[in-house]
Scaffold this motif. Structure first.
Motif, PDB file in Angstrom:
ATOM      1  N   GLU A  16       0.834  -1.202   0.000  1.00 48.21           N
ATOM      2  CA  GLU A  16       0.000   0.000   0.000  1.00 48.21           C
ATOM      3  C   GLU A  16       0.874   1.259   0.000  1.00 48.21           C
ATOM      4  OE1 GLU A  16      -0.770  -2.770   1.675  1.00 48.21           O
ATOM      5  OE2 GLU A  16      -2.538  -3.181   0.435  1.00 48.21           O
ATOM      6  N   GLU A  17       1.993   1.215   0.724  1.00 50.24           N
ATOM      7  CA  GLU A  17       2.931   2.345   0.706  1.00 50.24           C
ATOM      8  C   GLU A  17       3.473   2.568  -0.699  1.00 50.24           C
ATOM      9  OE1 GLU A  17       6.071   2.125   3.566  1.00 50.24           O
ATOM     10  OE2 GLU A  17       4.758   1.369   5.152  1.00 50.24           O
ATOM     11  N   TRP A  18       3.859   1.477  -1.362  1.00 45.47           N
ATOM     12  CA  TRP A  18       4.371   1.586  -2.726  1.00 45.47           C
ATOM     13  C   TRP A  18       3.292   2.145  -3.661  1.00 45.47           C
ATOM     14  CZ3 TRP A  18       8.057   1.639  -6.292  1.00 45.47           C
ATOM     15  CH2 TRP A  18       7.717   1.350  -7.602  1.00 45.47           C
ATOM     16  N   ALA A  19       2.067   1.616  -3.540  1.00 43.71           N
ATOM     17  CA  ALA A  19       0.988   2.045  -4.427  1.00 43.71           C
ATOM     18  C   ALA A  19       0.700   3.540  -4.272  1.00 43.71           C
ATOM     19  CB  ALA A  19      -0.267   1.229  -4.142  1.00 43.71           C
ATOM     20  N   LEU A  20       0.741   4.045  -3.049  1.00 42.95           N
ATOM     21  CA  LEU A  20       0.513   5.475  -2.827  1.00 42.95           C
ATOM     22  C   LEU A  20       1.632   6.306  -3.426  1.00 42.95           C
ATOM     23  CD1 LEU A  20      -0.823   5.537   0.845  1.00 42.95           C
ATOM     24  CD2 LEU A  20      -2.100   6.129  -1.227  1.00 42.95           C
ATOM     25  N   SER A  21       2.853   5.818  -3.311  1.00 40.61           N
ATOM     26  CA  SER A  21       4.001   6.589  -3.800  1.00 40.61           C
ATOM     27  C   SER A  21       4.033   6.681  -5.312  1.00 40.61           C
ATOM     28  CB  SER A  21       5.307   5.972  -3.292  1.00 40.61           C
ATOM     29  OG  SER A  21       5.572   4.740  -3.943  1.00 40.61           O
ATOM     30  N   LYS A  22       3.419   5.750  -6.000  1.00 42.92           N
ATOM     31  CA  LYS A  22       3.491   5.738  -7.468  1.00 42.92           C
ATOM     32  C   LYS A  22       2.307   6.450  -8.110  1.00 42.92           C
ATOM     33  CE  LYS A  22       0.665   1.977  -8.952  1.00 42.92           C
ATOM     34  NZ  LYS A  22       0.335   1.189 -10.140  1.00 42.92           N
ATOM     35  N   LYS A  23       1.323   6.883  -7.336  1.00 42.30           N
ATOM     36  CA  LYS A  23       0.119   7.468  -7.922  1.00 42.30           C
ATOM     37  C   LYS A  23       0.393   8.738  -8.704  1.00 42.30           C
ATOM     38  CE  LYS A  23      -3.761   5.685  -5.267  1.00 42.30           C
ATOM     39  NZ  LYS A  23      -4.897   6.012  -4.382  1.00 42.30           N
TER      40      LYS A  23
ATOM     41  N   ASP B 198      23.400   9.322 -11.904  1.00 42.74           N
ATOM     42  CA  ASP B 198      23.554   8.243 -12.861  1.00 42.74           C
ATOM     43  C   ASP B 198      23.104   6.901 -12.284  1.00 42.74           C
ATOM     44  OD1 ASP B 198      26.668   9.590 -14.168  1.00 42.74           O
ATOM     45  OD2 ASP B 198      24.576  10.040 -14.666  1.00 42.74           O
ATOM     46  N   GLU B 199      23.323   6.703 -10.987  1.00 41.59           N
ATOM     47  CA  GLU B 199      22.972   5.450 -10.338  1.00 41.59           C
ATOM     48  C   GLU B 199      22.134   5.756  -9.092  1.00 41.59           C
ATOM     49  OE1 GLU B 199      26.527   3.324  -9.542  1.00 41.59           O
ATOM     50  OE2 GLU B 199      27.310   3.556 -11.570  1.00 41.59           O
ATOM     51  N   PRO B 200      20.858   6.144  -9.285  1.00 45.03           N
ATOM     52  CA  PRO B 200      20.032   6.577  -8.162  1.00 45.03           C
ATOM     53  C   PRO B 200      19.773   5.444  -7.173  1.00 45.03           C
ATOM     54  CG  PRO B 200      18.696   6.249 -10.130  1.00 45.03           C
ATOM     55  CD  PRO B 200      20.128   6.161 -10.565  1.00 45.03           C
ATOM     56  N   GLU B 201      19.719   5.822  -5.921  1.00 38.60           N
ATOM     57  CA  GLU B 201      19.409   4.839  -4.889  1.00 38.60           C
ATOM     58  C   GLU B 201      17.949   4.433  -5.014  1.00 38.60           C
ATOM     59  OE1 GLU B 201      19.887   4.266  -0.062  1.00 38.60           O
ATOM     60  OE2 GLU B 201      19.737   6.281  -0.918  1.00 38.60           O
ATOM     61  N   GLU B 202      17.713   3.147  -4.865  1.00 36.76           N
ATOM     62  CA  GLU B 202      16.346   2.654  -4.999  1.00 36.76           C
ATOM     63  C   GLU B 202      15.508   3.090  -3.803  1.00 36.76           C
ATOM     64  OE1 GLU B 202      17.646  -1.288  -5.154  1.00 36.76           O
ATOM     65  OE2 GLU B 202      17.640  -1.446  -7.330  1.00 36.76           O
ATOM     66  N   PRO B 203      14.197   3.330  -4.007  1.00 34.85           N
ATOM     67  CA  PRO B 203      13.328   3.682  -2.888  1.00 34.85           C
ATOM     68  C   PRO B 203      13.359   2.615  -1.800  1.00 34.85           C
ATOM     69  CG  PRO B 203      12.225   4.063  -4.980  1.00 34.85           C
ATOM     70  CD  PRO B 203      13.504   3.360  -5.301  1.00 34.85           C
ATOM     71  N   ARG B 204      13.061   3.042  -0.581  1.00 33.97           N
ATOM     72  CA  ARG B 204      13.131   2.138   0.570  1.00 33.97           C
ATOM     73  C   ARG B 204      12.243   0.910   0.394  1.00 33.97           C
ATOM     74  NH1 ARG B 204      10.141   2.376   5.608  1.00 33.97           N
ATOM     75  NH2 ARG B 204       9.080   4.176   4.702  1.00 33.97           N
ATOM     76  N   GLU B 205      11.031   1.115  -0.125  1.00 33.43           N
ATOM     77  CA  GLU B 205      10.118  -0.021  -0.310  1.00 33.43           C
ATOM     78  C   GLU B 205      10.704  -1.039  -1.278  1.00 33.43           C
ATOM     79  OE1 GLU B 205       7.526   3.691   0.291  1.00 33.43           O
ATOM     80  OE2 GLU B 205       9.280   3.134  -0.907  1.00 33.43           O
ATOM     81  N   VAL B 206      11.347  -0.535  -2.331  1.00 37.51           N
ATOM     82  CA  VAL B 206      11.940  -1.417  -3.327  1.00 37.51           C
ATOM     83  C   VAL B 206      13.072  -2.234  -2.714  1.00 37.51           C
ATOM     84  CG1 VAL B 206      13.248  -1.483  -5.486  1.00 37.51           C
ATOM     85  CG2 VAL B 206      11.261   0.020  -5.274  1.00 37.51           C
ATOM     86  N   ARG B 207      13.925  -1.564  -1.938  1.00 36.31           N
ATOM     87  CA  ARG B 207      15.039  -2.287  -1.313  1.00 36.31           C
ATOM     88  C   ARG B 207      14.525  -3.377  -0.378  1.00 36.31           C
ATOM     89  NH1 ARG B 207      16.759   3.000  -0.349  1.00 36.31           N
ATOM     90  NH2 ARG B 207      16.647   2.713   1.911  1.00 36.31           N
ATOM     91  N   GLU B 208      13.466  -3.079   0.342  1.00 32.90           N
ATOM     92  CA  GLU B 208      12.916  -4.071   1.274  1.00 32.90           C
ATOM     93  C   GLU B 208      12.341  -5.268   0.522  1.00 32.90           C
ATOM     94  OE1 GLU B 208       9.837  -4.223   5.107  1.00 32.90           O
ATOM     95  OE2 GLU B 208      10.510  -2.300   4.292  1.00 32.90           O
ATOM     96  N   TYR B 209      11.630  -4.990  -0.561  1.00 33.15           N
ATOM     97  CA  TYR B 209      11.082  -6.082  -1.360  1.00 33.15           C
ATOM     98  C   TYR B 209      12.194  -6.911  -2.004  1.00 33.15           C
ATOM     99  CZ  TYR B 209       6.054  -5.028  -1.269  1.00 33.15           C
ATOM    100  OH  TYR B 209       4.746  -4.864  -0.902  1.00 33.15           O
ATOM    101  N   GLN B 210      13.192  -6.259  -2.552  1.00 33.18           N
ATOM    102  CA  GLN B 210      14.246  -7.001  -3.230  1.00 33.18           C
ATOM    103  C   GLN B 210      15.023  -7.887  -2.270  1.00 33.18           C
ATOM    104  OE1 GLN B 210      16.554  -4.272  -5.624  1.00 33.18           O
ATOM    105  NE2 GLN B 210      14.909  -4.026  -7.116  1.00 33.18           N
ATOM    106  N   ALA B 211      15.213  -7.417  -1.036  1.00 27.37           N
ATOM    107  CA  ALA B 211      15.856  -8.260  -0.020  1.00 27.37           C
ATOM    108  C   ALA B 211      14.986  -9.478   0.289  1.00 27.37           C
ATOM    109  CB  ALA B 211      16.108  -7.447   1.251  1.00 27.37           C
ATOM    110  N   PHE B 212      13.673  -9.266   0.319  1.00 30.64           N
ATOM    111  CA  PHE B 212      12.735 -10.363   0.565  1.00 30.64           C
ATOM    112  C   PHE B 212      12.784 -11.381  -0.571  1.00 30.64           C
ATOM    113  CE2 PHE B 212       8.361 -12.042  -0.026  1.00 30.64           C
ATOM    114  CZ  PHE B 212       8.240 -12.756   1.146  1.00 30.64           C
TER     115      PHE B 212
END
Length: 277
Positions: free
Chosen positions: A20-27, A65-79
């Motif tokens: 839900e956090e990700w969905a809100l951030s992408k709106k 050039d190499e932006p840091e990924e959003p926090r939600e993305v990093r958490e999902y990718q670790a999962f």
């Protein structure tokens, strides 16, 4: 469950409500492919943190050039990485408690996909049920595509090879469509109909394979497929431009062979396919 297995899967979790956090951030973002949406969101976050100024050479330029990924993305990718590692090292036994404990909708869906694969694809109903229906499910799959992007030089976790968890899920669902398993076609076609251009480049060839090689499924699943006739008509037109006349005739005759005289759907199907002559 042994202590070793419990320890193996202990880090495989995400915060409840993370999707839900990700969905809100992408709106506020326009509809893009997964890679484009991720890059735009990450770049905007970097520029905001830097005060929007012009970058100089050095670390600041590197950050753009190499932006840091959003926090939600990093958490999902670790999962996702943890799921893949647990599946490879401990197998199905380690995954079951992780999936049962998943408090996030998207994480649970991905976990059920991995559990289905590692379980020898025996839990078909549980896997299909884990994918939400309609546009809600489609949006979640394409959000997963965006979230799971790890960069062109970084392959996805091994169990999601070659293209990541979204496409691995789509591929598994498509195989169930070919087998005409319950609800698989409804969920797959909702996903395909809402695909970005990048996503459609993956699903369009699959649907063309379905139309050409499995006429029995086309006839049986027509109550689902008829909802997507504009998309199907486009794909049949593309096929008519690339296949030989004989191949198109064979496809049409294949569908006719599964059309009984009392099947009221078949005239509509054959209008899509064209005349078999």
């Amino acid at each position: 469950m042994t202590a070793a297995i419990a320890e193996e899967g202990a880090g495989c979790s995400v915060r409840k409500g993370l999707y839900e956090e990700w969905a809100l951030s992408k709106k506020s973002l326009p509809r893009r492919s997964g890679k484009e949406a991720l890059l735009a969101a990450a770049t905007r976050a970097v520029r905001s943190a830097a005060g929007g100024g012009i970058r100089k050479r050095g670390d600041a330029t590197r950050a753009v050039d190499e932006p840091e990924e959003p926090r939600e993305v990093r958490e999902y990718q670790a999962f996702f990485q943890c799921l893949s590692d647990s599946a490879e090292r401990q197998g199905q036994q380690a995954l079951q408690p992780i999936c049962e404990a998943a408090g996030d909708r998207l994480a649970s869906m991905v976990c059920r996909t991995v559990l289905y694969i590692k379980g020898g694809r025996t839990g078909v109903k549980e896997f299909v049920d884990a994918v939400p229906s309609g546009k809600t499910g489609a949006d979640m799959i394409w959000d997963l595509e965006a979230i799971a992007v790890s960069g062109p030089k970084t392959p996805p976790p091994s169990i999601f090879l070659p293209e990541g968890p979204a496409y691995r899920l789509i591929d598994e669902l498509f195989l169930l469509v070919l087998d005409s398993r319950d609800n698989a076609a409804a969920k797959y076609f909702a996903i395909a109909a809402n695909a970005s251009e990048q996503g459609a480049s993956h699903t369009d060839p699959q649907i063309q394979l379905l139309l050409r090689e499995t006429p029995s499924v086309v006839v049986k699943e027509w109550p689902v497929l008829r909802q997507y006739q504009p998309m199907l008509k486009k794909l049949v037109t593309e096929m008519s431009n690339t296949l030989s006349r004989a191949e198109m005739l064979q496809m049409r005759q294949g569908v006719m062979s599964f059309c009984s005289k009392d099947n009221l759907d078949c005239p509509e199907i054959m209008r899509l396919m064209g005349r078999a002559e």
